[in-house]
Design a protein around this motif. Structure first.
Motif, PDB file in Angstrom:
ATOM      1  N   GLY A 150       0.809  -1.208   0.000  1.00  0.00           N
ATOM      2  CA  GLY A 150       0.000   0.000   0.000  1.00  0.00           C
ATOM      3  C   GLY A 150       0.837   1.249   0.000  1.00  0.00           C
ATOM      4  N   SER A 151       0.275   2.317   0.574  1.00  0.00           N
ATOM      5  CA  SER A 151       0.974   3.602   0.593  1.00  0.00           C
ATOM      6  C   SER A 151       0.575   4.382   1.837  1.00  0.00           C
ATOM      7  N   TYR A 152       1.364   5.430   2.120  1.00  0.00           N
ATOM      8  CA  TYR A 152       1.094   6.285   3.263  1.00  0.00           C
ATOM      9  C   TYR A 152       1.511   7.707   2.935  1.00  0.00           C
ATOM     10  N   GLY A 153       0.695   8.638   3.383  1.00  0.00           N
ATOM     11  CA  GLY A 153       1.036  10.049   3.266  1.00  0.00           C
ATOM     12  C   GLY A 153       0.686  10.742   4.562  1.00  0.00           C
ATOM     13  N   ALA A 154       1.508  11.685   4.984  1.00  0.00           N
ATOM     14  CA  ALA A 154       1.283  12.376   6.242  1.00  0.00           C
ATOM     15  C   ALA A 154      -0.103  13.008   6.286  1.00  0.00           C
ATOM     16  N   GLY A 155      -0.781  12.850   7.418  1.00  0.00           N
ATOM     17  CA  GLY A 155      -2.091  13.458   7.597  1.00  0.00           C
ATOM     18  C   GLY A 155      -3.242  12.631   7.079  1.00  0.00           C
ATOM     19  N   ARG A 156      -2.961  11.431   6.577  1.00  0.00           N
ATOM     20  CA  ARG A 156      -4.053  10.567   6.127  1.00  0.00           C
ATOM     21  C   ARG A 156      -3.786   9.134   6.587  1.00  0.00           C
ATOM     22  N   PRO A 157      -4.817   8.300   6.608  1.00  0.00           N
ATOM     23  CA  PRO A 157      -4.630   6.932   7.100  1.00  0.00           C
ATOM     24  C   PRO A 157      -3.805   6.091   6.138  1.00  0.00           C
ATOM     25  N   LEU A 158      -3.322   4.965   6.649  1.00  0.00           N
ATOM     26  CA  LEU A 158      -2.645   4.019   5.770  1.00  0.00           C
ATOM     27  C   LEU A 158      -3.628   3.522   4.723  1.00  0.00           C
ATOM     28  N   GLU A 159      -3.141   3.375   3.502  1.00  0.00           N
ATOM     29  CA  GLU A 159      -3.950   2.789   2.433  1.00  0.00           C
ATOM     30  C   GLU A 159      -3.311   1.456   2.064  1.00  0.00           C
ATOM     31  N   LEU A 160      -3.817   0.384   2.660  1.00  0.00           N
ATOM     32  CA  LEU A 160      -3.233  -0.939   2.476  1.00  0.00           C
ATOM     33  C   LEU A 160      -4.186  -1.834   1.688  1.00  0.00           C
ATOM     34  N   SER A 161      -3.664  -2.403   0.624  1.00  0.00           N
ATOM     35  CA  SER A 161      -4.488  -3.287  -0.206  1.00  0.00           C
ATOM     36  C   SER A 161      -4.388  -4.740   0.230  1.00  0.00           C
ATOM     37  N   SER A 162      -3.268  -5.107   0.853  1.00  0.00           N
ATOM     38  CA  SER A 162      -3.083  -6.478   1.336  1.00  0.00           C
ATOM     39  C   SER A 162      -2.219  -6.456   2.588  1.00  0.00           C
ATOM     40  N   VAL A 163      -2.622  -7.204   3.606  1.00  0.00           N
ATOM     41  CA  VAL A 163      -1.855  -7.343   4.841  1.00  0.00           C
ATOM     42  C   VAL A 163      -1.954  -8.802   5.281  1.00  0.00           C
ATOM     43  N   GLU A 164      -0.808  -9.421   5.536  1.00  0.00           N
ATOM     44  CA  GLU A 164      -0.846 -10.822   5.955  1.00  0.00           C
ATOM     45  C   GLU A 164       0.400 -11.157   6.775  1.00  0.00           C
ATOM     46  N   SER A 165       0.223 -12.051   7.734  1.00  0.00           N
ATOM     47  CA  SER A 165       1.337 -12.586   8.514  1.00  0.00           C
ATOM     48  C   SER A 165       1.421 -14.077   8.239  1.00  0.00           C
ATOM     49  N   LEU A 166       2.577 -14.518   7.747  1.00  0.00           N
ATOM     50  CA  LEU A 166       2.795 -15.922   7.412  1.00  0.00           C
ATOM     51  C   LEU A 166       3.784 -16.524   8.404  1.00  0.00           C
ATOM     52  N   ASN A 167       3.545 -17.743   8.831  1.00  0.00           N
ATOM     53  CA  ASN A 167       4.429 -18.402   9.789  1.00  0.00           C
ATOM     54  C   ASN A 167       5.672 -18.958   9.092  1.00  0.00           C
ATOM     55  N   ILE A 168       6.431 -18.043   8.519  1.00  0.00           N
ATOM     56  CA  ILE A 168       7.686 -18.377   7.829  1.00  0.00           C
ATOM     57  C   ILE A 168       8.768 -17.491   8.429  1.00  0.00           C
TER      58      ILE A 168
END
Length: 334
Positions: A150-168
């Protein structure tokens, strides 16, 4: 302490990972870190967790002992707030409460954070260097790898299209697939296939594949130090270093025929990380291959930086019950 009226704070953040325990002491003025010190100790909290599902007594004692020293540094620093998080090993362990109680006995307020929160905090910490850019951030640790796109800009929320935690993770791979170091015939390949299957599924299901991959964690920073033949670790040479997949492959091939003592003798390698570095390098290689990346950018910022930024938000909005942090997670401050 700093004067809160001038938006100046001193913060201390502690991150207790599967391989390393880390402390960040930072002075922040008007949202900008003006001075900081980071302390990292390899404590191997995740020793044996993948096989037994429990933290061993020795690992608990190592982490508690290091945190006792961290607390002395924190007390001398006199911060406005302290935040303590635990990640993969503590998430997996059925006896994690034993460590939590020991940490509370030191005056800390430990929080075991979900993998998705870990990924968001890491992305938040890294993205400040890539403001407005669409990026992929990977945090490859001892027990898990967190991925956020995703992306981030100061003064606005994170814009995340995918978030995952893998047990690797490097310790999980080492303990699960390598019977010894150097590994036996076929063990590296089986580890690589296992990681590639999971990474491949992540990339196939992702809403986008950013042009830039950013990686954090002890494996990638050590690989840079190894390739650059650093006699003494130099974070200024590591931060934002571009690491090619051919470099990673060369490190894998160099280490796969060595025992742990020989890996430790390679330039830039810490003795306590030597036993899990090959597993970590295999993970990074498969992450890049399955994502189609010929190179990645190494960042010295990580979960600690995201924690620091989130702590600052909490301090600036103290008393505001409606406050919503950028990452959607409220730190428990002490």
């Amino acid at each position: 302490m700093c004067d809160a009226a001038s938006m100046c704070f001193r913060i201390a953040s502690i991150d207790l990972g599967t391989v390393s325990s880390r402390l960040l002491l930072a002075t922040v003025e008007d949202g900008v870190i003006v001075d900081s010190n980071k302390h990292t100790v390899i404590t191997n909290l995740g020793e044996g967790v993948d096989a037994t599902g429990s933290l061993c007594d020795a690992a608990i004692e190592r982490v508690t002992s290091v945190c006792r020293e961290f607390c002395r540094k924190v007390d001398a620093f006199e911060p406005d707030a302290v935040c303590t998080t635990l990640t993969s090993a503590a998430r997996d362990a059925k006896n994690g409460a034993v460590l939590i109680d020991a940490l509370r006995g030191l005056g800390l307020c430990p929080q075991v954070i979900p993998g998705e929160v870990e990924a968001k905090l890491t992305f938040y910490g890294v993205a400040h260097d890539f403001e407005g850019q669409v990026i992929a951030v990977a945090d490859s640790g001892g027990g898990s790898t967190e991925l956020a796109l995703g992306s981030y800009g100061a003064g606005r929320p994170l814009e995340l299209s995918s978030v995952e935690s893998l047990n690797i993770g490097c310790r999980r791979v080492t303990e699960r697939f390598f019977s010894a170091l150097p590994p036996q015939y076929g063990e590296v390949e089986r580890a690589a296939s296992w990681a590639a299957e999971q990474f491949g599924a992540f990339w196939a299901g992702a809403a986008e594949r950013p042009d830039r991959l950013i990686a954090v964690g002890g494996t990638v920073t050590t690989l840079v130090a190894m390739i650059e033949r650093m006699e003494h670790y130099d974070s200024s040479r590591v931060h934002l270093h571009r690491l090619g997949i051919q470099d990673v492959e060369a490190c894998v091939e160099a280490m796969r025929v060595l025992d742990a003592a020989s890996v430790a003798n390679l330039p830039g390698v810490q003795e306590k990380r030597a036993s899990v570095l090959l597993g970590g390098a295999v993970i990074i290689r498969e992450l890049m291959k399955t994502g189609g990346y010929d190179e990645l950018t190494v960042s010295e910022n990580s979960l600690l930086a995201g924690m620091a930024a989130t702590m600052l938000e909490a301090l600036a909005h103290k008393g505001d019950d409606g406050f919503k942090p950028v990452v959607g997670w409220k730190p428990e401050l002490s």
